[in-house]
Design a protein around this motif. Structure first.
Motif, PDB file in Angstrom:
ATOM      1  N   LEU A  28       1.031  -1.385   0.022  1.00 12.86           N
ATOM      2  CA  LEU A  28      -0.093  -0.184  -0.009  1.00 12.86           C
ATOM      3  C   LEU A  28       0.990   1.107   0.065  1.00 12.86           C
ATOM      4  O   LEU A  28       0.555   2.072  -0.640  1.00 12.86           O
ATOM      5  CB  LEU A  28      -0.881  -0.034   1.258  1.00 12.86           C
ATOM      6  N   ALA A  29       1.939   1.044   0.776  1.00 12.84           N
ATOM      7  CA  ALA A  29       2.889   2.190   0.756  1.00 12.84           C
ATOM      8  C   ALA A  29       3.375   2.635  -0.378  1.00 12.84           C
ATOM      9  O   ALA A  29       3.521   3.964  -1.116  1.00 12.84           O
ATOM     10  CB  ALA A  29       3.849   2.002   1.830  1.00 12.84           C
ATOM     11  N   LYS A  30       3.764   1.673  -1.320  1.00  9.18           N
ATOM     12  CA  LYS A  30       4.205   1.882  -2.800  1.00  9.18           C
ATOM     13  C   LYS A  30       3.132   2.366  -3.564  1.00  9.18           C
ATOM     14  O   LYS A  30       3.341   2.866  -4.326  1.00  9.18           O
ATOM     15  CB  LYS A  30       4.960   0.574  -3.346  1.00  9.18           C
ATOM     16  N   GLN A  31       2.063   1.787  -3.587  1.00 13.17           N
ATOM     17  CA  GLN A  31       0.917   2.236  -4.197  1.00 13.17           C
ATOM     18  C   GLN A  31       0.456   3.743  -4.253  1.00 13.17           C
ATOM     19  O   GLN A  31      -0.074   4.456  -5.061  1.00 13.17           O
ATOM     20  CB  GLN A  31      -0.349   1.193  -4.235  1.00 13.17           C
ATOM     21  N   TRP A  32       0.389   4.049  -2.814  1.00 14.87           N
ATOM     22  CA  TRP A  32      -0.293   5.250  -2.626  1.00 14.87           C
ATOM     23  C   TRP A  32       0.554   6.267  -2.043  1.00 14.87           C
ATOM     24  O   TRP A  32       0.155   7.534  -1.648  1.00 14.87           O
ATOM     25  CB  TRP A  32      -1.414   4.941  -1.353  1.00 14.87           C
ATOM     26  N   HIS A  33       1.837   6.301  -1.884  1.00 15.74           N
ATOM     27  CA  HIS A  33       2.695   7.419  -1.480  1.00 15.74           C
ATOM     28  C   HIS A  33       2.700   8.565  -2.472  1.00 15.74           C
ATOM     29  O   HIS A  33       2.739   8.534  -3.766  1.00 15.74           O
ATOM     30  CB  HIS A  33       4.233   6.899  -1.436  1.00 15.74           C
ATOM     31  N   PRO A  34       2.478   9.956  -1.930  1.00 12.82           N
ATOM     32  CA  PRO A  34       2.118  11.046  -2.735  1.00 12.82           C
ATOM     33  C   PRO A  34       3.253  11.163  -3.826  1.00 12.82           C
ATOM     34  O   PRO A  34       3.123  11.914  -4.719  1.00 12.82           O
ATOM     35  CB  PRO A  34       1.991  12.045  -1.625  1.00 12.82           C
ATOM     36  N   LYS A  38      -0.298  10.714  -7.848  1.00 10.30           N
ATOM     37  CA  LYS A  38      -0.555  11.992  -7.831  1.00 10.30           C
ATOM     38  C   LYS A  38      -2.211  12.106  -7.858  1.00 10.30           C
ATOM     39  O   LYS A  38      -2.727  13.208  -7.822  1.00 10.30           O
ATOM     40  CB  LYS A  38      -0.122  12.748  -9.109  1.00 10.30           C
ATOM     41  N   ALA A  39      -2.787  10.976  -7.600  1.00 15.67           N
ATOM     42  CA  ALA A  39      -4.300  10.662  -7.397  1.00 15.67           C
ATOM     43  C   ALA A  39      -4.694  11.570  -6.274  1.00 15.67           C
ATOM     44  O   ALA A  39      -3.977  11.422  -5.138  1.00 15.67           O
ATOM     45  CB  ALA A  39      -4.685   9.357  -7.236  1.00 15.67           C
ATOM     46  N   PRO A  40      -5.699  12.471  -6.159  1.00 15.64           N
ATOM     47  CA  PRO A  40      -6.369  13.243  -4.888  1.00 15.64           C
ATOM     48  C   PRO A  40      -6.350  12.533  -3.660  1.00 15.64           C
ATOM     49  O   PRO A  40      -6.174  13.053  -2.723  1.00 15.64           O
ATOM     50  CB  PRO A  40      -7.670  13.687  -5.376  1.00 15.64           C
ATOM     51  N   GLU A  41      -6.780  11.266  -3.643  1.00 17.79           N
ATOM     52  CA  GLU A  41      -6.896  10.534  -2.287  1.00 17.79           C
ATOM     53  C   GLU A  41      -5.797  10.138  -2.130  1.00 17.79           C
ATOM     54  O   GLU A  41      -5.608   9.128  -1.041  1.00 17.79           O
ATOM     55  CB  GLU A  41      -8.026   9.426  -2.567  1.00 17.79           C
ATOM     56  N   ALA A  42      -4.577  10.094  -2.894  1.00 14.18           N
ATOM     57  CA  ALA A  42      -3.352   9.184  -2.489  1.00 14.18           C
ATOM     58  C   ALA A  42      -2.942   9.509  -0.878  1.00 14.18           C
ATOM     59  O   ALA A  42      -2.514   8.657  -0.451  1.00 14.18           O
ATOM     60  CB  ALA A  42      -2.092   9.467  -3.577  1.00 14.18           C
ATOM     61  N   GLU A  43      -2.694  10.775  -0.582  1.00 12.59           N
ATOM     62  CA  GLU A  43      -2.108  11.202   0.756  1.00 12.59           C
ATOM     63  C   GLU A  43      -2.998  10.767   1.598  1.00 12.59           C
ATOM     64  O   GLU A  43      -2.393   9.988   2.796  1.00 12.59           O
ATOM     65  CB  GLU A  43      -2.048  12.740   0.724  1.00 12.59           C
ATOM     66  N   ALA A  44      -4.141  10.591   1.711  1.00  3.77           N
ATOM     67  CA  ALA A  44      -5.087  10.087   2.669  1.00  3.77           C
ATOM     68  C   ALA A  44      -4.959   8.500   2.784  1.00  3.77           C
ATOM     69  O   ALA A  44      -4.944   8.101   3.941  1.00  3.77           O
ATOM     70  CB  ALA A  44      -6.622  10.387   2.499  1.00  3.77           C
ATOM     71  N   ARG A  45      -4.951   7.867   1.839  1.00  3.61           N
ATOM     72  CA  ARG A  45      -4.933   6.534   1.853  1.00  3.61           C
ATOM     73  C   ARG A  45      -3.562   6.039   2.257  1.00  3.61           C
ATOM     74  O   ARG A  45      -3.407   5.092   3.052  1.00  3.61           O
ATOM     75  CB  ARG A  45      -5.008   5.912   0.151  1.00  3.61           C
ATOM     76  N   PHE A  46      -2.421   6.830   1.987  1.00  2.00           N
ATOM     77  CA  PHE A  46      -1.210   6.442   2.352  1.00  2.00           C
ATOM     78  C   PHE A  46      -1.193   6.481   3.954  1.00  2.00           C
ATOM     79  O   PHE A  46      -0.560   5.802   4.695  1.00  2.00           O
ATOM     80  CB  PHE A  46      -0.097   7.318   1.882  1.00  2.00           C
ATOM     81  N   LYS A  47      -1.805   7.869   4.374  1.00  2.00           N
ATOM     82  CA  LYS A  47      -1.515   8.172   5.875  1.00  2.00           C
ATOM     83  C   LYS A  47      -2.475   6.882   6.647  1.00  2.00           C
ATOM     84  O   LYS A  47      -2.194   6.640   7.611  1.00  2.00           O
ATOM     85  CB  LYS A  47      -2.229   9.579   6.164  1.00  2.00           C
ATOM     86  N   GLU A  48      -3.641   6.494   5.924  1.00  2.00           N
ATOM     87  CA  GLU A  48      -4.268   5.476   6.633  1.00  2.00           C
ATOM     88  C   GLU A  48      -3.715   4.441   6.788  1.00  2.00           C
ATOM     89  O   GLU A  48      -3.680   3.655   7.920  1.00  2.00           O
ATOM     90  CB  GLU A  48      -5.710   5.563   5.817  1.00  2.00           C
ATOM     91  N   PHE A 139      13.325  12.099   4.878  1.00  2.00           N
ATOM     92  CA  PHE A 139      12.317  11.461   5.885  1.00  2.00           C
ATOM     93  C   PHE A 139      10.909  12.000   4.878  1.00  2.00           C
ATOM     94  O   PHE A 139      11.025  13.214   4.387  1.00  2.00           O
ATOM     95  CB  PHE A 139      12.269  11.877   7.156  1.00  2.00           C
ATOM     96  N   PHE A 140      10.211  11.203   5.025  1.00  2.00           N
ATOM     97  CA  PHE A 140       8.724  11.797   4.599  1.00  2.00           C
ATOM     98  C   PHE A 140       7.586  11.428   5.718  1.00  2.00           C
ATOM     99  O   PHE A 140       7.906  10.364   6.389  1.00  2.00           O
ATOM    100  CB  PHE A 140       8.260  11.452   3.140  1.00  2.00           C
ATOM    101  N   SER A 141       6.408  12.086   5.828  1.00  2.00           N
ATOM    102  CA  SER A 141       5.610  11.842   6.657  1.00  2.00           C
ATOM    103  C   SER A 141       4.748  10.573   6.700  1.00  2.00           C
ATOM    104  O   SER A 141       4.374  10.144   5.616  1.00  2.00           O
ATOM    105  CB  SER A 141       4.704  13.005   6.859  1.00  2.00           C
ATOM    106  N   GLY A 142       4.746  10.072   7.764  1.00  2.00           N
ATOM    107  CA  GLY A 142       3.681   8.857   7.950  1.00  2.00           C
ATOM    108  C   GLY A 142       2.448   9.352   8.710  1.00  2.00           C
ATOM    109  O   GLY A 142       1.945  10.262   8.344  1.00  2.00           O
ATOM    110  N   SER A 143       2.246   8.953   9.850  1.00  2.00           N
ATOM    111  CA  SER A 143       0.934   9.413  10.681  1.00  2.00           C
ATOM    112  C   SER A 143       1.697   9.300  11.941  1.00  2.00           C
ATOM    113  O   SER A 143       2.676   8.553  12.671  1.00  2.00           O
ATOM    114  CB  SER A 143       0.056   8.280  10.499  1.00  2.00           C
ATOM    115  N   GLY A 144       1.061  10.167  13.000  1.00  2.00           N
ATOM    116  CA  GLY A 144       1.431  10.224  14.387  1.00  2.00           C
ATOM    117  C   GLY A 144       2.948  10.478  14.340  1.00  2.00           C
ATOM    118  O   GLY A 144       3.501  11.591  13.779  1.00  2.00           O
ATOM    119  N   GLY A 145       3.587   9.496  15.049  1.00  2.00           N
ATOM    120  CA  GLY A 145       5.072   9.470  15.146  1.00  2.00           C
ATOM    121  C   GLY A 145       5.837   8.831  14.367  1.00  2.00           C
ATOM    122  O   GLY A 145       6.948   8.424  14.681  1.00  2.00           O
ATOM    123  N   GLY A 146       5.453   8.717  12.940  1.00  2.00           N
ATOM    124  CA  GLY A 146       6.013   8.046  12.200  1.00  2.00           C
ATOM    125  C   GLY A 146       7.504   8.178  11.740  1.00  2.00           C
ATOM    126  O   GLY A 146       8.079   7.867  11.050  1.00  2.00           O
TER     127      GLY A 146
END
Length: 334
Positions: A28-34, A38-48, A139-146
């Motif tokens: 999923l990280a490979k598929q959705w990393h922003p 570039k899909a609009p929902e990519a960042e939200a899906r990646f963070k989820e 580094f790039f952001s994950g979620s919380g303390g990622g």
């Protein structure tokens, strides 16, 4: 009940093993990393996905979460598994758990060829990103303390590593520095941009560092889903009579590309199976587009030959007919 179903977020069952959870997250990280989607929902899906893996990838947090799913506990973390997005309370050491010890930087084999000092990396997380954005390891952001590790417990770090096309093509080890020691990142041959690589125990922690590969711009090749795209410049007489052009390949070798007689500008020659990995797992191709150019510095003797050709040829320059209609038809049917 839990506000979010982390198992559904990763697409795994509640009986999934730790390895299955890790593989699902990497996919999923490979598929959705922003950076690569570039899909609009990519960042939200990646963070989820990152949020789900932060819990399910940690045995203690997963146990507490499973208990909540079973008994409907009010508030995830009642058994000590609550997530904290801020700094650690472990001795005021900050989100890296041990001061700046969990900072990472590329060394030696990075595409930029220059290391990033830990001051630059530390500043990157707290508002001073300028120098770090231009470096090879980031580094790039994950979620919380990622970004790092909290208080000496398990955590998850994610980073982007920029490498050259040659490194991606040939594969091999790239050394990065994590927590004051060198860690070898093993790059599979023919790795495309967006490849996710796990480095277990990086920075001395129990969880792995997840690295997303980013390819530096190349002087010859562009990249499109595993295909390598280049341009070969040919002289007018080579286009008419045919010829050869020696072209370099990303593995350091070169081949002679045969130019067929009567080659038009825009014609593409294909070297099958010599590209990077495509998303479907097959090898891409190398494609060279032919571009007819007039050599610079044409002297009088050469111009005299061109004049003889112009006198002998019946070709007349003019507008191309039918192309506009074909484009309209294609647009209507496509």
């Amino acid at each position: 009940m839990a506000a979010k179903n982390y198992y559904d977020a990763l697409g795994v069952s509640r009986q999934a093993s730790k390895q299955e959870i890790k593989k699902a997250y990497q996919k999923l990280a490979k598929q959705w990393h922003p950076d690569v989607n570039k899909a609009p929902e990519a960042e939200a899906r990646f963070k989820e996905a990152a949020e789900a893996y932060e819990v399910l990838g940690n045995e203690e947090k997963r146990a507490a979460y499973d208990e909540e799913l079973r008994y409907g506990a009010s508030g995830f973390g009642s058994a000590g598994g609550r997530r904290t997005g801020g700094p650690s309370s472990g001795g005021g050491q900050g989100p890296f758990g041990a001061g700046r010890e969990s900072a990472f930087r590329a060394r030696g084999a990075s595409a930029s060829g220059s290391g990033i000092d830990e001051d630059e990396l530390f500043g990157m997380f707290f508002g001073s990103r300028g120098a770090a954005d231009r470096a090879g390891f980031d580094f790039f952001s994950g979620s919380g303390g990622g970004f790092g590790f909290s208080g000496g417990g398990r955590g998850m770090a994610q980073a982007r590593l920029e490498i050259t096309l040659e490194q991606a093509y040939k594969g091999g080890n790239v050394n990065v520095q994590a927590g004051g020691r060198e860690v070898a990142v093993s790059i599979p041959p023919r790795s495309p941009e967006g490849t996710v690589i796990g480095v277990p125990g990086a920075a001395g922690q129990s969880e792995e560092l997840l690295i997303v590969l980013q390819l530096a711009p190349h002087d010859i090749y562009g990249i499109e889903d595993g295909d390598l795209l280049g341009t070969v410049e040919v002289a007018p007489w080579q286009a008419v009579l045919g010829g050869e052009a020696r072209v370099p390949l990303p593995d350091g070798s070169s081949i002679k590309l045969k130019i067929p007689a009567g080659t038009a500008s825009g014609h593409t020659l294909r070297i099958p199976g010599k590209g990077l990995k495509r998303q479907n797992g097959t090898n891409g191709d190398i494609l060279f587009r032919m571009e007819i150019v007039i050599p610079a510095g044409t002297d009088e003797a050469e111009k005299a030959l061109y004049r003889k050709l112009a006198e002998a040829s019946s070709f007349q320059a003019g507008v191309k007919h039918g192309s506009s209609g074909k484009r309209r038809q294609k647009a209507a049917t496509g």
